[in-house]
Design a protein around this motif. Structure first.
Motif, PDB file in Angstrom:
ATOM      1  N   ASP A 111     -49.492  22.952  28.517  1.00 29.95           N
ATOM      2  CA  ASP A 111     -48.462  23.252  29.515  1.00 29.95           C
ATOM      3  C   ASP A 111     -47.047  23.743  29.250  1.00 29.95           C
ATOM      4  O   ASP A 111     -46.581  24.967  29.807  1.00 29.95           O
ATOM      5  CB  ASP A 111     -48.621  22.309  30.876  1.00 29.95           C
ATOM      6  CG  ASP A 111     -49.753  22.107  31.458  1.00 29.95           C
ATOM      7  OD1 ASP A 111     -50.643  23.274  31.583  1.00 29.95           O
ATOM      8  OD2 ASP A 111     -50.192  21.145  31.942  1.00 29.95           O
ATOM      9  N   ASN A 152     -56.795  33.301  24.371  1.00 29.92           N
ATOM     10  CA  ASN A 152     -55.887  32.550  25.304  1.00 29.92           C
ATOM     11  C   ASN A 152     -54.863  33.110  25.372  1.00 29.92           C
ATOM     12  O   ASN A 152     -53.669  32.550  25.686  1.00 29.92           O
ATOM     13  CB  ASN A 152     -56.057  30.948  24.777  1.00 29.92           C
ATOM     14  CG  ASN A 152     -56.972  30.068  25.799  1.00 29.92           C
ATOM     15  OD1 ASN A 152     -57.090  30.296  26.875  1.00 29.92           O
ATOM     16  ND2 ASN A 152     -57.654  29.227  25.094  1.00 29.92           N
ATOM     17  N   TRP A 206     -60.238  36.119  33.216  1.00 33.47           N
ATOM     18  CA  TRP A 206     -60.314  34.986  33.790  1.00 33.47           C
ATOM     19  C   TRP A 206     -59.450  34.695  35.021  1.00 33.47           C
ATOM     20  O   TRP A 206     -58.397  35.459  35.240  1.00 33.47           O
ATOM     21  CB  TRP A 206     -59.583  34.214  32.697  1.00 33.47           C
ATOM     22  CG  TRP A 206     -59.019  32.582  32.880  1.00 33.47           C
ATOM     23  CD1 TRP A 206     -60.042  31.752  32.620  1.00 33.47           C
ATOM     24  CD2 TRP A 206     -57.996  32.063  33.394  1.00 33.47           C
ATOM     25  NE1 TRP A 206     -59.503  30.497  33.061  1.00 33.47           N
ATOM     26  CE2 TRP A 206     -58.133  30.727  33.706  1.00 33.47           C
ATOM     27  CE3 TRP A 206     -56.858  32.639  33.851  1.00 33.47           C
ATOM     28  CZ2 TRP A 206     -57.055  30.024  34.112  1.00 33.47           C
ATOM     29  CZ3 TRP A 206     -55.739  31.903  34.484  1.00 33.47           C
ATOM     30  CH2 TRP A 206     -55.988  30.407  34.607  1.00 33.47           C
ATOM     31  N   TRP A 207     -60.163  33.865  35.769  1.00 38.82           N
ATOM     32  CA  TRP A 207     -59.375  33.381  37.048  1.00 38.82           C
ATOM     33  C   TRP A 207     -59.445  31.896  37.260  1.00 38.82           C
ATOM     34  O   TRP A 207     -60.693  31.281  37.015  1.00 38.82           O
ATOM     35  CB  TRP A 207     -60.135  34.117  38.327  1.00 38.82           C
ATOM     36  CG  TRP A 207     -59.759  35.780  38.476  1.00 38.82           C
ATOM     37  CD1 TRP A 207     -59.132  36.162  39.028  1.00 38.82           C
ATOM     38  CD2 TRP A 207     -60.672  36.745  37.813  1.00 38.82           C
ATOM     39  NE1 TRP A 207     -59.099  37.623  39.152  1.00 38.82           N
ATOM     40  CE2 TRP A 207     -60.244  38.062  37.917  1.00 38.82           C
ATOM     41  CE3 TRP A 207     -61.800  36.723  36.614  1.00 38.82           C
ATOM     42  CZ2 TRP A 207     -60.931  39.256  37.650  1.00 38.82           C
ATOM     43  CZ3 TRP A 207     -62.339  37.653  36.334  1.00 38.82           C
ATOM     44  CH2 TRP A 207     -61.721  39.011  36.505  1.00 38.82           C
ATOM     45  N   SER A 208     -58.403  31.205  37.381  1.00 42.19           N
ATOM     46  CA  SER A 208     -58.355  29.813  37.682  1.00 42.19           C
ATOM     47  C   SER A 208     -59.227  29.247  38.622  1.00 42.19           C
ATOM     48  O   SER A 208     -59.589  30.073  39.686  1.00 42.19           O
ATOM     49  CB  SER A 208     -56.936  29.307  37.955  1.00 42.19           C
ATOM     50  OG  SER A 208     -57.158  27.969  38.071  1.00 42.19           O
ATOM     51  N   TYR A 209     -59.829  28.115  38.289  1.00 38.90           N
ATOM     52  CA  TYR A 209     -60.669  27.343  39.186  1.00 38.90           C
ATOM     53  C   TYR A 209     -59.821  26.615  40.252  1.00 38.90           C
ATOM     54  O   TYR A 209     -60.357  26.355  41.253  1.00 38.90           O
ATOM     55  CB  TYR A 209     -61.255  26.194  38.300  1.00 38.90           C
ATOM     56  CG  TYR A 209     -62.609  26.293  37.564  1.00 38.90           C
ATOM     57  CD1 TYR A 209     -63.590  26.988  38.087  1.00 38.90           C
ATOM     58  CD2 TYR A 209     -62.592  25.932  36.273  1.00 38.90           C
ATOM     59  CE1 TYR A 209     -64.773  27.322  37.214  1.00 38.90           C
ATOM     60  CE2 TYR A 209     -63.682  25.967  35.451  1.00 38.90           C
ATOM     61  CZ  TYR A 209     -64.833  26.775  36.160  1.00 38.90           C
ATOM     62  OH  TYR A 209     -66.023  27.026  35.181  1.00 38.90           O
ATOM     63  N   ARG A 210     -58.494  26.664  40.042  1.00 42.96           N
ATOM     64  CA  ARG A 210     -57.611  25.904  40.924  1.00 42.96           C
ATOM     65  C   ARG A 210     -57.239  26.974  42.315  1.00 42.96           C
ATOM     66  O   ARG A 210     -56.770  26.311  43.036  1.00 42.96           O
ATOM     67  CB  ARG A 210     -56.352  25.513  40.226  1.00 42.96           C
ATOM     68  CG  ARG A 210     -56.884  24.557  39.079  1.00 42.96           C
ATOM     69  CD  ARG A 210     -55.780  23.940  38.550  1.00 42.96           C
ATOM     70  NE  ARG A 210     -56.072  23.370  37.172  1.00 42.96           N
ATOM     71  CZ  ARG A 210     -55.005  22.686  36.213  1.00 42.96           C
ATOM     72  NH1 ARG A 210     -53.570  22.814  36.762  1.00 42.96           N
ATOM     73  NH2 ARG A 210     -55.499  22.026  35.269  1.00 42.96           N
ATOM     74  N   TRP A 214     -60.555  32.787  44.536  1.00 44.48           N
ATOM     75  CA  TRP A 214     -60.035  33.455  43.148  1.00 44.48           C
ATOM     76  C   TRP A 214     -60.049  34.916  43.525  1.00 44.48           C
ATOM     77  O   TRP A 214     -59.114  35.604  43.058  1.00 44.48           O
ATOM     78  CB  TRP A 214     -61.049  33.241  41.911  1.00 44.48           C
ATOM     79  CG  TRP A 214     -62.381  33.829  42.265  1.00 44.48           C
ATOM     80  CD1 TRP A 214     -63.353  32.967  42.960  1.00 44.48           C
ATOM     81  CD2 TRP A 214     -63.044  35.198  41.791  1.00 44.48           C
ATOM     82  NE1 TRP A 214     -64.356  33.773  42.789  1.00 44.48           N
ATOM     83  CE2 TRP A 214     -64.244  35.298  42.322  1.00 44.48           C
ATOM     84  CE3 TRP A 214     -62.359  36.068  41.107  1.00 44.48           C
ATOM     85  CZ2 TRP A 214     -64.913  36.166  42.052  1.00 44.48           C
ATOM     86  CZ3 TRP A 214     -62.928  37.230  40.914  1.00 44.48           C
ATOM     87  CH2 TRP A 214     -64.387  37.539  41.445  1.00 44.48           C
ATOM     88  N   ASP A 254     -65.070  30.139  34.485  1.00 45.69           N
ATOM     89  CA  ASP A 254     -63.803  30.647  34.922  1.00 45.69           C
ATOM     90  C   ASP A 254     -63.622  31.847  34.138  1.00 45.69           C
ATOM     91  O   ASP A 254     -62.421  32.537  34.597  1.00 45.69           O
ATOM     92  CB  ASP A 254     -62.600  29.747  35.036  1.00 45.69           C
ATOM     93  CG  ASP A 254     -62.225  28.673  33.616  1.00 45.69           C
ATOM     94  OD1 ASP A 254     -63.426  28.927  32.870  1.00 45.69           O
ATOM     95  OD2 ASP A 254     -61.589  27.959  33.503  1.00 45.69           O
ATOM     96  N   HIS A 255     -64.266  32.168  32.941  1.00 47.53           N
ATOM     97  CA  HIS A 255     -64.213  33.268  32.379  1.00 47.53           C
ATOM     98  C   HIS A 255     -65.409  34.421  32.457  1.00 47.53           C
ATOM     99  O   HIS A 255     -66.340  33.807  32.971  1.00 47.53           O
ATOM    100  CB  HIS A 255     -64.255  33.249  31.008  1.00 47.53           C
ATOM    101  CG  HIS A 255     -62.971  32.296  30.241  1.00 47.53           C
ATOM    102  ND1 HIS A 255     -62.022  32.887  29.483  1.00 47.53           N
ATOM    103  CD2 HIS A 255     -62.592  30.985  30.446  1.00 47.53           C
ATOM    104  CE1 HIS A 255     -61.011  31.812  29.112  1.00 47.53           C
ATOM    105  NE2 HIS A 255     -61.499  30.771  29.829  1.00 47.53           N
TER     106      HIS A 255
END
Length: 263
Positions: A111, A152, A206-210, A214, A254-255
């Motif tokens: 992070d 990434n 990619w879109w975050s799971y969080r 999304w 998520d990808h």
DNA sequence: ATGGTAGCGTAGCTA
């Protein structure tokens, strides 16, 4: 020749989804990242009936893991290890026309974008440096090569939903973009996806799971890439990023798959 | 500024 790459986030959990993608999109070669399984538990048989009988897999328990699943023969099956770790991030093989195909999973990097405070970020940058040096030493830019995988890093302004808001976020920091640029330069790599999509158009893989929703928030990043060496540029036919796969039931990765067709 | 979800494997790490 259709090449695809997909961070599958557990190949055992999503083997039916891999088969769906194979059946609906017919890649000749599919490269996976984050398979998250040791080789002895990899569901090799699940993909045989669809014709993917040439398989180069390299995985470990719980984390990382890469695989190349192919309908056409693979030779010179190889594994590389970087940054003093044996963590299953890079394999490659040779296709029948002698094209060398690399499947790579670059560390996410944690992070905090500071090598002094975050050893995962240091690991990410070290791996990129070592890879750049490796290809630089090979100095064979004129041979046919393809590099795919979850790198990434979203290098361009429109590879992220907000360039300004992500400048300090790992995956889009200037130092990472610089290192990825060096990697690209080291072999004369060419971005085969952006070849077809102008740099001023938003493009995500990619879109975050969080995110709550999304699709509605659409806060994506282009972390997954397909690059080719110079001799293959004239063979580029088309590309597709399969956005809809982010919504595949019951449990999407998520990808999403990234596809390039070569003549 | 914070916390949000997912997978592996069954606590806590990684993403």
């Amino acid at each position: 020749m259709r090449i695809a790459t997909w961070n599958i986030n557990s190949v055992r959990l999503r083997q039916d989804m891999v088969k769906r993608f194979m059946a609906e999109h017919q890649p000749d070669v599919l490269c996976l990242q984050e398979t998250k399984t040791p080789d002895e538990l990899f569901p090799r048989d699940a993909f045989l009936s669809l014709g993917y009988k040439h398989q180069h897999i390299h995985g470990m328990k719980g984390y990382n893991g890469v695989a190349i699943l192919s309908r056409i023969p693979l030779t010179n099956l190889s594994i590389e290890r970087w940054a003093g770790k044996d963590d299953c991030r890079h394999i490659y093989a040779t296709l029948p026309d002698k094209t060398e195909l690399h499947c790579l999973y670059v560390p996410a990097g944690g992070d905090i974008p500071d090598v002094a405070l975050n050893e995962k970020f240091a690991h990410k940058l070290t791996l990129l440096d070592e890879l750049s040096g490796w290809w630089k030493n090979k100095s064979a830019h004129e041979t046919r090569k393809i590099l795919v995988g979850d790198l990434n890093i979203a290098p361009l302004e429109h590879d992220v939903w907000s360039h300004k808001q992500l400048l300090d976020v790992v995956s889009h920091t200037p130092i990472e973009v610089e290192k990825l640029g060096h990697l690209q330069k080291s072999n004369g790599w060419y971005d085969a996806v952006r070849h077809f999509v102008p740099a001023d158009q938003k493009l995500y893989s990619w879109w975050s799971y969080r995110a709550g929703d999304w699709a509605a928030s659409n806060r994506g990043r282009r972390l997954d890439h397909i690059w080719c060496s110079k001799p293959l540029i004239s063979s580029l036919k088309s590309t597709k990023i399969l956005r809809e796969a982010r919504g595949w039931e019951p449990k999407p990765s998520d990808h999403v798959p990234v596809i390039v067709d070569f003549a």
